[in-house]
Scaffold this motif. Structure first.
Motif, PDB file in Angstrom:
ATOM      1  N   ALA A 141       0.854  -1.191   0.000  1.00  0.00           N
ATOM      2  CA  ALA A 141       0.000   0.000   0.000  1.00  0.00           C
ATOM      3  C   ALA A 141       0.889   1.240   0.000  1.00  0.00           C
ATOM      4  N   THR A 142       0.415   2.302  -0.633  1.00  0.00           N
ATOM      5  CA  THR A 142       1.270   3.481  -0.804  1.00  0.00           C
ATOM      6  C   THR A 142       0.667   4.739  -0.190  1.00  0.00           C
ATOM      7  N   LYS A 143       1.549   5.620   0.226  1.00  0.00           N
ATOM      8  CA  LYS A 143       1.211   6.989   0.616  1.00  0.00           C
ATOM      9  C   LYS A 143       2.167   7.881  -0.155  1.00  0.00           C
ATOM     10  N   PHE A 144       1.633   8.597  -1.133  1.00  0.00           N
ATOM     11  CA  PHE A 144       2.474   9.347  -2.068  1.00  0.00           C
ATOM     12  C   PHE A 144       3.508   8.411  -2.705  1.00  0.00           C
ATOM     13  N   HIS A 145       3.040   7.223  -3.056  1.00  0.00           N
ATOM     14  CA  HIS A 145       3.846   6.172  -3.693  1.00  0.00           C
ATOM     15  C   HIS A 145       4.888   5.584  -2.741  1.00  0.00           C
ATOM     16  N   GLU A 146       4.851   5.951  -1.483  1.00  0.00           N
ATOM     17  CA  GLU A 146       5.805   5.433  -0.507  1.00  0.00           C
ATOM     18  C   GLU A 146       5.187   4.230   0.192  1.00  0.00           C
ATOM     19  N   THR A 147       5.944   3.133   0.291  1.00  0.00           N
ATOM     20  CA  THR A 147       5.446   1.919   0.917  1.00  0.00           C
ATOM     21  C   THR A 147       6.054   1.736   2.300  1.00  0.00           C
ATOM     22  N   ALA A 148       5.584   0.704   2.996  1.00  0.00           N
ATOM     23  CA  ALA A 148       6.125   0.381   4.309  1.00  0.00           C
ATOM     24  C   ALA A 148       7.614   0.073   4.225  1.00  0.00           C
ATOM     25  N   LEU A 149       8.043  -0.484   3.089  1.00  0.00           N
ATOM     26  CA  LEU A 149       9.466  -0.783   2.909  1.00  0.00           C
ATOM     27  C   LEU A 149      10.312   0.488   2.892  1.00  0.00           C
ATOM     28  N   HIS A 150       9.794   1.541   2.340  1.00  0.00           N
ATOM     29  CA  HIS A 150      10.518   2.818   2.369  1.00  0.00           C
ATOM     30  C   HIS A 150      10.737   3.260   3.814  1.00  0.00           C
ATOM     31  N   HIS A 151       9.695   3.097   4.641  1.00  0.00           N
ATOM     32  CA  HIS A 151       9.810   3.476   6.050  1.00  0.00           C
ATOM     33  C   HIS A 151      10.808   2.579   6.786  1.00  0.00           C
ATOM     34  N   ALA A 152      10.729   1.283   6.535  1.00  0.00           N
ATOM     35  CA  ALA A 152      11.636   0.344   7.199  1.00  0.00           C
ATOM     36  C   ALA A 152      13.083   0.621   6.802  1.00  0.00           C
ATOM     37  N   ALA A 153      13.276   0.968   5.541  1.00  0.00           N
ATOM     38  CA  ALA A 153      14.630   1.285   5.067  1.00  0.00           C
ATOM     39  C   ALA A 153      15.144   2.558   5.717  1.00  0.00           C
ATOM     40  N   ARG A 154      14.292   3.566   5.800  1.00  0.00           N
ATOM     41  CA  ARG A 154      14.688   4.831   6.411  1.00  0.00           C
ATOM     42  C   ARG A 154      15.038   4.631   7.891  1.00  0.00           C
ATOM     43  N   ALA A 155      14.361   3.701   8.536  1.00  0.00           N
ATOM     44  CA  ALA A 155      14.623   3.413   9.947  1.00  0.00           C
ATOM     45  C   ALA A 155      15.829   2.493  10.137  1.00  0.00           C
ATOM     46  N   GLU A 156      16.411   2.022   9.026  1.00  0.00           N
ATOM     47  CA  GLU A 156      17.563   1.109   9.067  1.00  0.00           C
ATOM     48  C   GLU A 156      17.246  -0.145   9.886  1.00  0.00           C
ATOM     49  N   ARG A 157      16.079  -0.744   9.586  1.00  0.00           N
ATOM     50  CA  ARG A 157      15.667  -1.952  10.289  1.00  0.00           C
ATOM     51  C   ARG A 157      15.676  -3.139   9.329  1.00  0.00           C
ATOM     52  N   SER A 172       9.134   2.564  -6.573  1.00  0.00           N
ATOM     53  CA  SER A 172       9.624   3.940  -6.401  1.00  0.00           C
ATOM     54  C   SER A 172       8.552   4.823  -5.767  1.00  0.00           C
ATOM     55  N   ASP A 173       8.988   5.784  -4.947  1.00  0.00           N
ATOM     56  CA  ASP A 173       8.052   6.740  -4.363  1.00  0.00           C
ATOM     57  C   ASP A 173       7.909   7.941  -5.283  1.00  0.00           C
ATOM     58  N   ASN A 174       7.257   9.003  -4.821  1.00  0.00           N
ATOM     59  CA  ASN A 174       7.021  10.165  -5.676  1.00  0.00           C
ATOM     60  C   ASN A 174       8.292  10.929  -6.006  1.00  0.00           C
ATOM     61  N   LEU A 175       9.390  10.625  -5.289  1.00  0.00           N
ATOM     62  CA  LEU A 175      10.694  11.225  -5.594  1.00  0.00           C
ATOM     63  C   LEU A 175      11.545  10.298  -6.460  1.00  0.00           C
ATOM     64  N   ASP A 176      10.927   9.225  -6.922  1.00  0.00           N
ATOM     65  CA  ASP A 176      11.600   8.221  -7.746  1.00  0.00           C
ATOM     66  C   ASP A 176      12.717   7.507  -6.975  1.00  0.00           C
ATOM     67  N   HIS A 177      12.535   7.372  -5.672  1.00  0.00           N
ATOM     68  CA  HIS A 177      13.496   6.664  -4.829  1.00  0.00           C
ATOM     69  C   HIS A 177      12.944   5.295  -4.450  1.00  0.00           C
ATOM     70  N   ILE A 178      13.773   4.276  -4.588  1.00  0.00           N
ATOM     71  CA  ILE A 178      13.407   2.956  -4.094  1.00  0.00           C
ATOM     72  C   ILE A 178      13.839   2.868  -2.629  1.00  0.00           C
ATOM     73  N   PRO A 179      13.344   1.892  -1.869  1.00  0.00           N
ATOM     74  CA  PRO A 179      13.680   1.816  -0.443  1.00  0.00           C
ATOM     75  C   PRO A 179      15.175   1.896  -0.145  1.00  0.00           C
ATOM     76  N   ARG A 180      15.995   1.240  -0.934  1.00  0.00           N
ATOM     77  CA  ARG A 180      17.437   1.218  -0.662  1.00  0.00           C
ATOM     78  C   ARG A 180      18.059   2.611  -0.708  1.00  0.00           C
ATOM     79  N   ASP A 181      17.431   3.530  -1.461  1.00  0.00           N
ATOM     80  CA  ASP A 181      17.968   4.891  -1.558  1.00  0.00           C
ATOM     81  C   ASP A 181      17.923   5.633  -0.219  1.00  0.00           C
ATOM     82  N   TYR A 182      17.119   5.120   0.725  1.00  0.00           N
ATOM     83  CA  TYR A 182      16.993   5.786   2.021  1.00  0.00           C
ATOM     84  C   TYR A 182      17.886   5.161   3.097  1.00  0.00           C
TER      85      TYR A 182
END
Length: 286
Positions: free
Chosen positions: A180-196, A213-223
């Motif tokens: 599921a997405t919020k502005f194309h951002e998924t839970a994986l983007h959050h988990a990656a940003r949290a380094e978990r 990719s999210d709305n900034l064209d970033h995949i989870p690993r980019d965070y």
């Protein structure tokens, strides 16, 4: 009982602010005997401050289930909202007071109050604060897994953003949409940003897409930080296809739900596929 307003006092540049009533104070401090005495003397349990806080809100915020019980039995409105739209159940879930949560639900509190731009659902609050017992109860009572909060997104987004593994696992096992997405951002983007790394592995196990990719064209690993365990984990998942066992588990969860996973024993992959096909056949024949 009707809501009544507390007496307002003017404080110059600050403006008007409602006095804290003795009922608010007793509820907030967990003084059950004093609260009972005030109610017996005729004090209103539904008196509100200028921000529309009732004593029930205060009792829930401070996790005083004894006071919550007293107030509810005296006629406190269970779904009254603050000016920000929060209900007592939202506060009880945020505080992690499972006793208060049960009392509120038993008295008819809505587990799915309508959301506003400033509010999150009770399930969101439990996920944000990392209270798995409250998450489990909200799910059992029918909380919407895809309820959308303007700030976090879904409850799964909130659990991953705050790095609460147990809450995320409960949501996924209950059927929360992993991509599921919020502005194309998924839970994986959050988990990656949290380094978990553990959350990343969990989400991938449930079908999380590491290349979305999210709305900034970033995949989870980019965070993630370069060469961090989470970065390397996502790189590995992105560079290698999932194993047959992982794919089968994802298919089973998607097609027949998590209950099927409980019925299929942890056998070798060939036996698991056979069991899955037999189970699917039984479902189709019903």
């Amino acid at each position: 009982m009707e809501l009544t307003s507390a007496r307002s006092t003017y404080y110059g540049d600050i403006g008007h602010w409602a006095d804290r009533t003795p009922v608010h104070e007793a509820a907030s401090l967990g003084r059950a005997l004093q609260l009972q005495q005030l109610i017996a003397a005729g004090a209103s349990v539904n008196i509100v401050s200028v921000d529309n806080f009732t004593p029930l809100h205060d009792a829930c915020i401070q996790a005083h289930p004894n006071c919550v019980k007293i107030l509810l039995e005296a006629g406190a409105q269970v779904d009254v909202r603050t000016i920000h739209g929060s209900t007592p159940l939202c506060h009880a879930c945020a505080a992690g007071s499972i006793e208060s949560v049960k009392l509120l639900v038993d008295h008819g509190a809505s587990v799915n109050p309508s959301l506003t731009a400033l509010t999150a659902s009770p399930l969101h609050e439990a996920c944000i604060r990392g209270n798995p017992d409250c998450v489990k109860l909200m799910i059992a009572k029918g909380a919407l897994l895809e309820a959308f909060d303007i700030y976090f997104g879904t409850p799964l987004h909130a659990a991953c953003a705050k790095a609460h593994f147990d809450c995320a696992l409960l949501l996924l096992n209950a059927g929360a949409k992993v991509n599921a997405t919020k502005f194309h951002e998924t839970a994986l983007h959050h988990a990656a940003r949290a380094e978990r790394e553990d959350l990343v592995e969990l989400l991938v196990e449930f079908g999380g897409d590491v290349n979305i990719s999210d709305n900034l064209d970033h995949i989870p690993r980019d965070y993630t930080k370069p060469d961090s365990p989470t970065n390397l984990c996502l790189l590995q998942y992105g560079s290698n296809p999932l194993s047959l066992q992982q794919l089968c588990r994802i298919i089973i969860r998607t097609m027949v739900g998590t209950r099927a996973m409980e019925l299929i024993p942890k056998l070798d992959i060939s036996q698991r596929i056979i069991d899955y096909l037999m189970f699917k056949s039984l479902i189709s024949s019903e």
